[in-house]
Design an enzyme around this catalytic site. Structure first.
Site, mmCIF file in Angstrom:
data_model
loop_
_atom_site.group_PDB
_atom_site.id
_atom_site.type_symbol
_atom_site.label_atom_id
_atom_site.label_comp_id
_atom_site.label_asym_id
_atom_site.label_seq_id
_atom_site.Cartn_x
_atom_site.Cartn_y
_atom_site.Cartn_z
ATOM 1 N N GLU A 1 3.675 47.158 -18.273
ATOM 2 C CA GLU A 1 3.896 48.583 -18.555
ATOM 3 C C GLU A 1 3.749 48.855 -20.051
ATOM 4 O O GLU A 1 3.176 49.866 -20.454
ATOM 5 C CB GLU A 1 5.287 49.002 -18.054
ATOM 6 N N GLU B 1 7.537 43.468 -9.021
ATOM 7 C CA GLU B 1 8.824 44.091 -8.689
ATOM 8 C C GLU B 1 9.096 44.236 -7.197
ATOM 9 O O GLU B 1 10.224 44.030 -6.747
ATOM 10 C CB GLU B 1 8.927 45.482 -9.348
#
Lengths: 246, 101
Positions: free
Chosen positions: A113, A133
């Site tokens: 990210e 995730e």
């Protein structure tokens, strides 16, 4: 060299280098890349023309430490921590200088990210990129899925995020997640040379105008962004005339 | 899943030795089966993941990281020889590695 959270900041001439220094995995311990106020102080230097974000040692960043993530049970505190990281990602993408992510080894989760919030991504040929995730029953938390779908389209982004697929450097280049793939040992030098070639001879005002234009393209309607660009061009032209440059 | 031949065994060994030699910047000749990944080569836990990706690509393996993780909890691969053995098991059994004792 200055430090903040897991990061270190140093200058190479007009280029600033932010190193995630928490080897070997370079986890963002305590949820933080750096304190935003430190990041602002470091990047407010008017002679700064470009930034490289990199990881100490073999890896860029393996993301948040899973323990931090699941041990913070207070929902409000948890959201606060995530918002701090979102603010950092917005800050990085809106900087008036180009930011290059120099990626080696693993670039996972919050690390990816962070890389996606940079303007240019240089990647080693053996680098691995992933959003793992969903394997833990959660989802990317710092606009990772949003940025990714904007970059590579919903279908590819869903495949990568939902399946927690690990993407190799060559595939990341084909998909447009990264911009350059170079041998591992050359990543930092390539990023530095790329930035120096691009910005060293340019004025800070030219660089910031271009960056603003690029950022406006993402955030504003086309006509508004064009109007802003025209105004910046007029201002730069006036400066050039005043300086006797044609 | 491919049957492990001598050729595959040699190939795996070659790739593992070269990988750790290059990535840890260690002379290949000074690495042997007993060399410890973390203590001797200053490697890290993510290196096996990187290595696995090389083999997944090479042998077109469809194996979940979680399965390997489960196996590794019971059978840690701390040395070069153990990494080679684990890799051969992954190539041979894929996700069924969790069913092995």
């Amino acid at each position: 060299m200055e430090k903040s959270a897991v990061s270190e900041w140093e200058r190479h001439g007009c280029i600033g280098v932010l190193t995630i220094n928490n080897p070997p995995q370079n986890y963002l311990e305590g949820f933080q890349l750096a304190r935003l106020e430190d990041l602002k102080r470091w990047t407010s230097d008017v002679s700064l023309k470009g930034i490289i974000i990199t990881g100490k040692g073999r890896h860029f960043c393996a993301g948040f430490n899973k323990e931090d993530f699941f041990n913070l049970t207070d929902r409000e505190l948890f959201l606060e921590e995530l918002k701090k990281n979102i603010a950092i990602s917005y800050y990085i993408e809106s900087l008036p200088v180009p930011v290059v992510a120099a990626i080696r080894g693993v670039c996972f989760g919050a690390g990816l990210e962070l890389a996606l919030s940079c303007h240019i991504k240089v990647c080693s040929e053996k680098a691995l990129l992933s959003f793992p995730e969903t394997g833990y029953g959660i989802i990317p938390s710092i606009n990772g899925a949003i940025r990714l779908s904007g970059n590579i389209g919903d279908c590819r982004a869903l495949e990568m995020v939902l399946a927690g697929k690990i993407i190799h450097a060559d595939e990341a280049l084909d998909l447009g997640i990264v911009d350059f793939v170079v041998p591992s040992k050359d990543v930092h030098d390539f990023a530095l040379t790329l930035l120096e070639k691009t910005v060293a001879e340019k004025s800070v005002k030219v660089i910031s105008s271009i960056m603003q234009s690029v950022n406006n393209a993402r955030k504003m309607p086309f006509e508004t962004a064009t109007e802003k660009e025209t105004q910046m061009c007029a201002s730069l032209t006036s400066d050039a005339i005043l300086q006797g440059r044609k | 899943m491919p049957v492990i031949t001598e050729e595959i065994r040699d190939e795996v060994k070659e790739i593992v030795y070269n990988f750790f030699s290059e990535e840890c910047e260690f002379d290949r000749a000074s690495i042997n089966g007993e060399t410890r990944i973390i203590e001797d080569l200053e490697g890290d836990s993510l290196m096996f993941l990187e290595l696995l990706e090389i083999f997944k690509k090479k042998y077109k393996l469809d194996v979940k990281i979680q399965s390997i993780g489960q196996y590794l909890v019971k059978h840690p691969a701390e040395t070069i020889a153990k990494v080679i053995d684990l890799t051969l098991l992954v190539i041979e059994h894929g996700d069924k590695i969790t069913e092995l004792d």
